[in-house]
Design a protein around this motif. Structure first.
Motif, PDB file in Angstrom:
ATOM      1  N   THR A 102       0.840  -1.194   0.000  1.00 12.76           N
ATOM      2  CA  THR A 102       0.000   0.000   0.000  1.00 12.76           C
ATOM      3  C   THR A 102       0.874   1.243   0.000  1.00 12.76           C
ATOM      4  OG1 THR A 102      -1.739   1.176   1.208  1.00 12.76           O
ATOM      5  CG2 THR A 102      -0.180  -0.053   2.522  1.00 12.76           C
ATOM      6  N   ASP A 190     -10.843  -0.556  -4.449  1.00  8.84           N
ATOM      7  CA  ASP A 190     -11.760  -0.511  -3.306  1.00  8.84           C
ATOM      8  C   ASP A 190     -11.755  -1.884  -2.649  1.00  8.84           C
ATOM      9  OD1 ASP A 190     -13.884  -0.360  -1.512  1.00  8.84           O
ATOM     10  OD2 ASP A 190     -15.135   0.816  -2.874  1.00  8.84           O
ATOM     11  N   THR A 211      -2.277  -1.575  -3.828  1.00  3.58           N
ATOM     12  CA  THR A 211      -3.426  -0.681  -3.692  1.00  3.58           C
ATOM     13  C   THR A 211      -2.989   0.636  -3.078  1.00  3.58           C
ATOM     14  OG1 THR A 211      -5.633  -0.431  -2.707  1.00  3.58           O
ATOM     15  CG2 THR A 211      -3.997  -1.629  -1.422  1.00  3.58           C
ATOM     16  N   ARG A 213      -5.135   2.051  -1.146  1.00  6.19           N
ATOM     17  CA  ARG A 213      -5.964   2.056   0.056  1.00  6.19           C
ATOM     18  C   ARG A 213      -5.199   1.447   1.232  1.00  6.19           C
ATOM     19  NH1 ARG A 213     -11.494   2.833  -1.612  1.00  6.19           N
ATOM     20  NH2 ARG A 213     -12.023   2.639   0.585  1.00  6.19           N
ATOM     21  N   ARG A 214      -5.597   1.870   2.437  1.00  6.23           N
ATOM     22  CA  ARG A 214      -5.059   1.245   3.649  1.00  6.23           C
ATOM     23  C   ARG A 214      -6.178   1.051   4.671  1.00  6.23           C
ATOM     24  NH1 ARG A 214      -0.763   5.930   5.205  1.00  6.23           N
ATOM     25  NH2 ARG A 214      -1.965   7.732   4.531  1.00  6.23           N
ATOM     26  N   ASP A 215      -7.357   0.704   4.178  1.00  2.00           N
ATOM     27  CA  ASP A 215      -8.491   0.445   5.050  1.00  2.00           C
ATOM     28  C   ASP A 215      -8.202  -0.747   5.957  1.00  2.00           C
ATOM     29  OD1 ASP A 215      -9.194   1.677   2.485  1.00  2.00           O
ATOM     30  OD2 ASP A 215     -11.225   1.760   3.289  1.00  2.00           O
ATOM     31  N   SER A 321      -7.242   9.047  -7.202  1.00  2.00           N
ATOM     32  CA  SER A 321      -8.075   8.561  -6.103  1.00  2.00           C
ATOM     33  C   SER A 321      -8.997   9.625  -5.527  1.00  2.00           C
ATOM     34  CB  SER A 321      -7.183   8.024  -4.974  1.00  2.00           C
ATOM     35  OG  SER A 321      -6.399   6.946  -5.423  1.00  2.00           O
ATOM     36  N   ARG A 324     -12.750   9.011  -5.869  1.00  2.00           N
ATOM     37  CA  ARG A 324     -13.195   7.958  -4.953  1.00  2.00           C
ATOM     38  C   ARG A 324     -13.298   8.486  -3.530  1.00  2.00           C
ATOM     39  NH1 ARG A 324     -15.410   2.880  -4.974  1.00  2.00           N
ATOM     40  NH2 ARG A 324     -14.142   2.339  -6.792  1.00  2.00           N
ATOM     41  N   ALA A 325     -12.301   9.274  -3.105  1.00  2.00           N
ATOM     42  CA  ALA A 325     -12.325   9.823  -1.750  1.00  2.00           C
ATOM     43  C   ALA A 325     -13.528  10.720  -1.540  1.00  2.00           C
ATOM     44  CB  ALA A 325     -11.033  10.598  -1.473  1.00  2.00           C
ATOM     45  N   ARG A 396      -6.988   7.333   4.017  1.00  2.00           N
ATOM     46  CA  ARG A 396      -7.162   5.941   3.604  1.00  2.00           C
ATOM     47  C   ARG A 396      -6.718   5.720   2.170  1.00  2.00           C
ATOM     48  NH1 ARG A 396     -13.256   5.607   5.145  1.00  2.00           N
ATOM     49  NH2 ARG A 396     -13.282   3.824   3.720  1.00  2.00           N
ATOM     50  N   LEU A 397      -6.805   6.754   1.350  1.00  2.00           N
ATOM     51  CA  LEU A 397      -6.383   6.632  -0.042  1.00  2.00           C
ATOM     52  C   LEU A 397      -4.989   7.212  -0.288  1.00  2.00           C
ATOM     53  CD1 LEU A 397      -9.748   6.734  -0.305  1.00  2.00           C
ATOM     54  CD2 LEU A 397      -9.083   6.624  -2.692  1.00  2.00           C
TER      55      LEU A 397
END
Length: 754
Positions: A102, A190, A211, A213-215, A321, A324-325, A396-397
């Motif tokens: 990530t 996602d 990715t 993302r780091r959810d 991103s 998306r955010a 997160r993004l």
């Protein structure tokens, strides 16, 4: 079947799948297979397609690769992350079940994954390698379906069923030859796209995900996140040097290091910069000048043809991103928040700025539509909690780094993300965001800077804002934050830096507003003031005299700014040695007439008159004047006002000069307690009080206490003001002299005001 090299279905690594799993049914399984058998003969393409549509494939032989692994980048750098991946699989292949690479766009996650996949394939470490471009759920299903068709005879006309068949095929099975597999899911957009599509845990299989993302959903269940960072400075220079050498160019390492720093050591940006330099024939210095020009859009500094099969320019990759955010809860706030942050210090934005009233008001007005049908017709008021949630969405993004545990540097934004975001704004939007940032800084800036770390962070953010959009801060007039920065520098003990700041402010105000604009005259006032504080007293006298002439002409004799300049001109003349000129009472008479007896400027003039009365030799008169002034300031301003504390300092000093050293010691001790409480331990006025307490302790006969206080003071002065600051140097000289006096048993006690 001449093209088949693997075990027969059900006899080796390819167990027969029941119809409910594979989706093919026994009838289809019984049909002959022509695809991948090596037998095509004279069959034309149309007939072949018909056969492919109604006939399942024969399972592919091992080793087998599904999907195309990206080519290795030129001048690929073997980074720490690559070594971590190698180490993770070196121990029998079981240490790495699922790693999620990530990081922000452009750091090289895909290249690291591709390098790992190429190495595993070439070393024979895997039997089956599946590379899936996973930028959406449908793309993942399609990639899995292709693997299902090629590896386990899944129906090519049923993508969902084929994907399920592939995931079932990956499950370890007893009494079946194990298959060592690696599945790479590249560029997952996602985490929810992988719901029900994560490959199963297997002692023989590994999963590698890339990715932005780091959810939290990406971790757990055997999955571990691995943060991919920027190049180190050494890696960046090595990369640029190798890239340039490929094309026969050699550049000095210091120039390459400077370019890498300009680009924030972002691998994608470095790659595109190297190609631009080669294609254009431009020197590194010229390219850096192009980047430094705020009028140059980031996209304009990108090459016409991108290297290494890259799909996006730096600007596009870094903002990919953001859409998306903006859809994440609370919708429509991520974009204006990032646009606001784009004007501030990339190395750290205080969290207080993102909770300020000007910022929240602006965020409410700028909230973007997220496409919902029930969107309110008018903007809803945005709360600090909502802004915080939008900040976490950006985090997160990987569009920002949010670290709440460091409140003065809570938000970090890569400088190229800032540049890319600013490039999407119109001129009017840019000005609006710049002024909002200035309003927010002014709103949260404390009147008394007790916390030096906060003050430093605010100054850094204001400086970045000025560098980004200075012209916007002069419409319609010079913004207050421009003056606040200079005042903060001066009040923190950095008189020379304050002088230089106000010199720039004066020049800019004259250029943007004209020489006679009140804001330009105000900048000249501060420049003259800090010129004197920095040690150039004659220069301050000349600057105040010239300013007074212009203020009399433009503002008039009774304007408060004109009266203030007269006060500071008198003070500067006194500090230049003309105490009689400084002690004139004419100014006080005019201020009493124009402003009244209780106006702060009138009280300040009385303070100056008291001081210069003492300097002229009337010590008792100075004590009486300071005592009377203190009574009025306590009534008008209050006990904790900085001007009141300054008058207490003057009264204590002149009582000591009048021969009452014990009274001066007691007064300075009480004053120190209050200044610590009101101003904080690092404020220059607090440090000055500590020095004067030591001075009068020595005058009162307690040399050892004076030495101990000054020794401790020197440590703090060096930390706050610097080793070479005049006050630090003065205290160091005093300490040395006092220690020598103790050693020799005597010394000169002629008190001298600081």
């Amino acid at each position: 079947m001449t093209g088949y090299r693997g075990p027969a279905p059900g006899t080796g690594g390819f167990p027969d799948l029941p119809a409910r799993v594979s989706g093919t049914g026994d009838a289809n399984a019984a049909e002959g297979a022509f695809v991948n058998t090596g037998y095509i003969g004279e069959m034309n393409v149309d007939k072949l397609n018909m056969v492919q549509q109604r006939t399942p494939r024969e399972p592919a032989a091992w080793p087998h690769q599904v999907g195309v692994i990206p080519s290795r980048a030129r001048s690929f750098q073997h980074r720490a992350e690559a070594q971590h991946l190698h180490t993770a699989v070196a121990d029998g292949g079981t240490a790495l079940l699922c790693r999620v690479l990530t990081g922000m766009g452009g750091v090289g996650k895909t290249q690291l994954a591709a390098d790992h996949a190429h190495a595993a394939w070439q070393d024979g470490a895997v039997d089956v390698l599946v590379w899936v471009s996973a930028d959406g759920r449908s793309a993942v299903v399609a990639g899995y379906a292709k693997a299902g068709v090629e590896l386990c005879r899944a129906d090519p006309n049923d993508a969902e069923g084929a994907a399920v068949s592939f995931l079932a095929w990956l499950e370890p099975k007893p009494e079946v030859r194990p298959c060592r597999w690696l599945v790479v899911l590249d560029d997952v957009a996602d985490p929810s796209d992988l719901r029900g599509l994560w490959p199963p845990a297997s002692p023989h299989g590994r999963v590698l995900v890339t990715t932005r993302r780091r959810d939290a959903a990406l971790a757990g269940n055997g999955r571990r996140l691995m943060e991919v960072s920027l190049f180190t400075p050494a890696e960046a220079v090595a990369y640029l040097s190798e890239m340039m050498a490929v094309h026969g160019r050699t550049e000095p390492d210091d120039q390459l290091a400077a370019l890498a720093a300009d680009l924030g050591n972002l691998p994608l940006a470095l790659a595109q910069a190297a190609v631009y330099l080669v294609d254009s024939g431009m020197t590194v210095a010229a390219y850096r000048a192009l980047l430094a020009d705020s009028a140059t859009a980031l996209a304009d500094a990108a090459p016409d043809t991108l290297p290494d099969d890259q799909k996006y320019t730096v600007a596009a990759a870094l903002t990919l991103s953001l859409d998306r955010a903006d859809t994440l809860r609370p919708g429509g706030l991520a974009r204006p928040l990032l646009q606001f942050a784009a004007f501030l210090d990339p190395n750290g934005i205080p969290d207080a700025l993102l909770a300020s009233a000007p910022f929240l008001d602006h965020l409410s007005a700028q909230r973007t539509c997220t496409g919902t049908t029930d969107a309110p017709p008018t903007p809803l008021s945005v709360t600090a909690d909502a802004a915080g949630a939008a900040l976490r969405a950006l985090h997160r993004l990987h569009l920002v780094e949010h670290t709440p545990d460091t409140p003065y540097q809570a938000v970090r934004v890569h400088q190229l993300i800032q540049r890319a975001v600013c490039g999407t704004l119109t001129s009017d939007q840019r000005d609006a965001f710049a002024r909002t940032a200035a309003d927010a800084l002014t709103d949260v800036w404390p009147a008394i800077e007790r916390d030096t770390n906060l003050a430093q962070a605010l100054r850094a953010n204001a400086t970045t804002l000025t560098n980004h959009a200075e012209d916007a801060l002069y419409r319609p007039g010079a913004h207050l934050v421009l003056y606040r920065v200079g005042r903060s520098l001066g009040e923190s003990g950095q008189a020379a830096a304050a002088r230089d700041h106000f010199q720039h402010l004066t020049d800019s105000a004259c250029r943007f507003l004209g020489p006679d604009h009140p804001d330009t005259l105000a900048a000249r006032y501060h420049l003259a003031r800090w010129r004197g504080r920095a040690g150039d007293t004659p220069g301050a006298v000349a600057a105040f005299a010239a300013l007074l002439d212009d203020q009399l002409r433009v503002l008039g004799a009774d304007h408060p700014d004109t009266l203030t300049t007269r006060h500071n001109l008198a003070r500067s003349r006194g500090e230049a040695g003309d105490a009689a000129a400084a002690a004139t009472a004419e100014l006080l008479e005019d201020q009493l007439r124009v402003l009244g007896p209780d106006h702060p400027d009138t009280l300040n003039t009385r303070h100056g008159l008291a001081r210069w009365r003492g300097e002229a030799g009337d010590v008792d008169g100075a004590v009486a004047a300071f005592a009377a002034l203190l009574d009025d300031q306590l009534r008008v301003l209050g006990a904790d006002h900085p001007d009141t504390l300054t008058t207490r300092h003057g009264l204590a000093w002149w009582r000591g000069r009048a021969g009452d050293a014990p009274s001066a010691v007691a007064a300075f001790a009480d004053l120190l307690t209050d200044r610590l409480r009101v101003l904080g331990p690092d404020h220059p006025a607090t440090l000055t009080t500590r020095y004067n307490l030591a001075w009068w302790l020595r005058e009162a006969g307690d040399e050892q206490a004076a030495v101990e206080i000054t020794a401790a003071l020197l440590v703090d002065q060096a930390r706050v003001l610097g080793e070479d600051h005049p006050q630090t140097v003065h205290a160091r000289e005093s300490l040395a002299r006092w220690r020598a006096e103790i050693k020799t048993g005597g010394g000169n006690r002629d008190a001298k005001s600081r």
